[in-house]
Design an enzyme around this catalytic site. Structure first.
Site, short mmCIF file in Angstrom:
data_model
loop_
_atom_site.label_atom_id
_atom_site.label_comp_id
_atom_site.label_asym_id
_atom_site.label_seq_id
_atom_site.Cartn_x
_atom_site.Cartn_y
_atom_site.Cartn_z
N LYS A 24 7.01 32.77 -27.76
CA LYS A 24 7.04 31.35 -28.16
C LYS A 24 6.99 31.22 -29.68
CE LYS A 24 7.10 29.77 -23.96
NZ LYS A 24 8.38 29.21 -23.45
N LEU A 65 4.88 22.44 -28.70
CA LEU A 65 5.40 21.12 -28.35
C LEU A 65 5.38 20.89 -26.84
CD1 LEU A 65 8.32 21.05 -30.93
CD2 LEU A 65 6.21 19.72 -31.04
N GLU A 111 0.64 24.25 -41.87
CA GLU A 111 -0.73 23.72 -42.01
C GLU A 111 -1.74 24.86 -41.90
OE1 GLU A 111 -0.14 20.67 -38.89
OE2 GLU A 111 -0.49 19.19 -40.46
N GLU A 131 8.60 17.47 -38.52
CA GLU A 131 8.02 16.46 -37.62
C GLU A 131 8.91 15.24 -37.47
OE1 GLU A 131 6.36 18.46 -39.56
OE2 GLU A 131 4.51 19.07 -38.56
N ARG A 134 11.26 15.50 -34.78
CA ARG A 134 10.65 15.52 -33.43
C ARG A 134 10.05 14.15 -33.09
NH1 ARG A 134 13.17 19.61 -33.88
NH2 ARG A 134 12.35 21.55 -34.73
C1 1HE Z 1 8.30 26.71 -28.89
C2 1HE Z 1 8.05 26.27 -30.21
C3 1HE Z 1 7.09 25.23 -30.38
C4 1HE Z 1 9.53 27.82 -30.29
N1 1HE Z 1 6.49 24.75 -29.30
N2 1HE Z 1 7.68 26.18 -27.84
N3 1HE Z 1 7.54 23.09 -34.48
C5 1HE Z 1 8.88 23.02 -34.45
O1 1HE Z 1 9.46 21.97 -34.34
C6 1HE Z 1 9.59 24.33 -34.51
C7 1HE Z 1 10.33 24.52 -33.21
N4 1HE Z 1 10.91 25.87 -33.12
C8 1HE Z 1 12.02 26.25 -33.78
O2 1HE Z 1 12.57 25.53 -34.62
C9 1HE Z 1 12.59 27.60 -33.43
O3 1HE Z 1 12.02 28.00 -32.20
C10 1HE Z 1 12.29 28.69 -34.47
C11 1HE Z 1 13.09 28.42 -35.75
C12 1HE Z 1 10.80 28.79 -34.80
C13 1HE Z 1 12.70 30.06 -33.89
O4 1HE Z 1 14.04 30.01 -33.43
P1 1HE Z 1 14.58 31.13 -32.44
O5 1HE Z 1 16.05 30.85 -32.21
O6 1HE Z 1 14.19 32.48 -32.91
O7 1HE Z 1 13.78 30.93 -31.04
P2 1HE Z 1 13.96 29.81 -29.93
O8 1HE Z 1 14.95 30.27 -28.91
O9 1HE Z 1 14.18 28.47 -30.53
O10 1HE Z 1 12.49 29.78 -29.28
C14 1HE Z 1 12.03 30.85 -28.46
C15 1HE Z 1 11.07 30.26 -27.45
O11 1HE Z 1 9.93 29.74 -28.15
C16 1HE Z 1 11.66 29.08 -26.71
O12 1HE Z 1 11.06 29.06 -25.42
P3 1HE Z 1 11.87 29.54 -24.12
O13 1HE Z 1 10.90 29.32 -22.99
O14 1HE Z 1 13.12 28.73 -24.05
O15 1HE Z 1 12.16 31.01 -24.36
C17 1HE Z 1 11.16 27.88 -27.48
O16 1HE Z 1 11.08 26.70 -26.72
C18 1HE Z 1 9.77 28.38 -27.84
N5 1HE Z 1 9.23 27.66 -28.99
N6 1HE Z 1 8.82 26.99 -31.06
C19 1HE Z 1 6.79 25.20 -28.05
N7 1HE Z 1 6.76 24.77 -31.59
C20 1HE Z 1 -1.07 19.63 -35.55
S1 1HE Z 1 0.36 18.74 -35.58
C21 1HE Z 1 1.62 19.83 -36.03
C22 1HE Z 1 2.94 19.27 -35.66
C23 1HE Z 1 3.98 20.34 -35.59
O17 1HE Z 1 3.72 21.51 -35.72
S2 1HE Z 1 5.57 19.78 -35.34
C24 1HE Z 1 6.56 21.20 -35.55
C25 1HE Z 1 6.65 21.98 -34.27
#
Ligand code: 1HE
Length: 255
Positions: A24, A65, A111, A131, A134
């Site tokens: 993840k 998320l 953070e 954010e 999203r």
């Molecule tokens: C996740 C998350 C996550 C990956 N929550 N599951 N954060 C984000 O908006 C960042 C979201 N993630 C990404 O933009 C990308 O995943 C990455 C750039 C980090 C990596 O990309 P990549 O192509 O290597 O991997 P992927 O195929 O996108 O992700 C692999 C798996 O991780 C996939 O799950 P799967 O079950 O389909 O294999 C994704 O869904 C999972 N995954 N990131 C849940 N964040 C205290 S408030 C703070 C507010 C925030 O942090 S908002 C920003 C959240």
């Protein structure tokens, strides 16, 4: 037995914490945050410095998320306050913390990183606050910690446009303190952690407790607080040892 979410290994005075959700991208689940907070609440005896990094090529992809969608406003506020408590525990728990960053340092990952005291980045690091894309807002302390590093103006632009800063840009902006070659973040982090561990513990403690707080004070209050901090450290046994060692041209032997 299932894999631990957080792997903790100690080597003398240095503890290495590995976030272990590579599948993840080390997205921060409540359970992982709880494990991290638990460590900093009561670090093992003898540990003087911690290194924090993520397994599988990414530091932390931010809030998990998949857990976020189920909360109402009240529980989102409590959840955000839980992040604040956990990240305050990292920043002010008493241990210097070195982040060895690779890949995603995104949202809550940024953070988390900015609650640590020394940040080493590999060239593939991406700093981002997505954010806005999203439909949410930061809640883990970014307005305070990232805002104070970048300034409000640059943080607003970063969030509005969702831009990604790379390692070198992060270095120039203060999001990273060091950029190292690929594969070298942990090597550099261990080197820095070893150096920090050799300092007098009280000096490290006061640096961590005082400097960020003094930034929040008026000039007059900050200067007074500095004098109190100087009084505590300068009169400690470690100060006597540190000054004697300097004058005797030898390495200090701190408690
Ligand atoms: C996740 C998350 C996550 C990956 N929550 N599951 N954060 C984000 O908006 C960042 C979201 N993630 C990404 O933009 C990308 O995943 C990455 C750039 C980090 C990596 O990309 P990549 O192509 O290597 O991997 P992927 O195929 O996108 O992700 C692999 C798996 O991780 C996939 O799950 P799967 O079950 O389909 O294999 C994704 O869904 C999972 N995954 N990131 C849940 N964040 C205290 S408030 C703070 C507010 C925030 O942090 S908002 C920003 C959240």
């Amino acid at each position: 037995m299932s894999e631990p979410l957080l792997i903790v290994e100690t080597d003398g005075p240095v503890a290495t914490l590995t976030m272990n959700r590579a599948d993840k991208r080390n997205a921060m689940s409540d359970a992982l945050l709880e494990e991290i907070e638990r460590f900093f609440r009561k670090p093992p005896a003898g540990v003087r410095v911690a290194i924090l990094h993520g397994k599988g090529g990414h530091y932390c992809a931010g809030l998990d998320l998949s857990e976020h969608v189920q909360r109402d406003a009240e529980h989102t506020m409590y959840h955000s306050r839980g992040w604040h408590a956990a990240l305050d525990r990292i920043q002010f728990g008493g241990l210097p913390v070195v982040s060895a960053m690779t890949g995603a340092v995104i949202g809550g990952g940024l953070e988390l990183a900015t609650a640590t005291h020394v940040r080493v980045a590999e060239p593939d690091v991406i700093f981002q606050l997505p954010e806005g894309r999203r439909g949410i807002f930061v809640g883990g302390g970014a307005t305070v910690r990232v805002g104070r590093i970048l300034g409000a103006d640059r943080m607003i632009e970063m969030m509005l446009t969702g831009r990604k800063y790379g390692a070198q840009e992060g270095l120039a902006l203060g999001l990273a303190h060091y950029v190292v070659d690929e594969g070298q973040a942990m090597v550099k982090a261990r080197e820095l952690a070893g150096r920090i561990a050799e300092n007098a513990q009280l000096s490290n403690y006061i640096m961590i407790q005082a400097i960020a707080r003094i930034e929040d004070m008026s000039k007059a209050d900050g200067l007074f607080a500095e004098s109190l901090c100087a009084a505590v450290t300068q009169t400690s046994p470690d100060a006597q040892e540190g000054l004697a060692a300097f004058l005797e041209k030898r390495a200090p032997r701190f408690r």
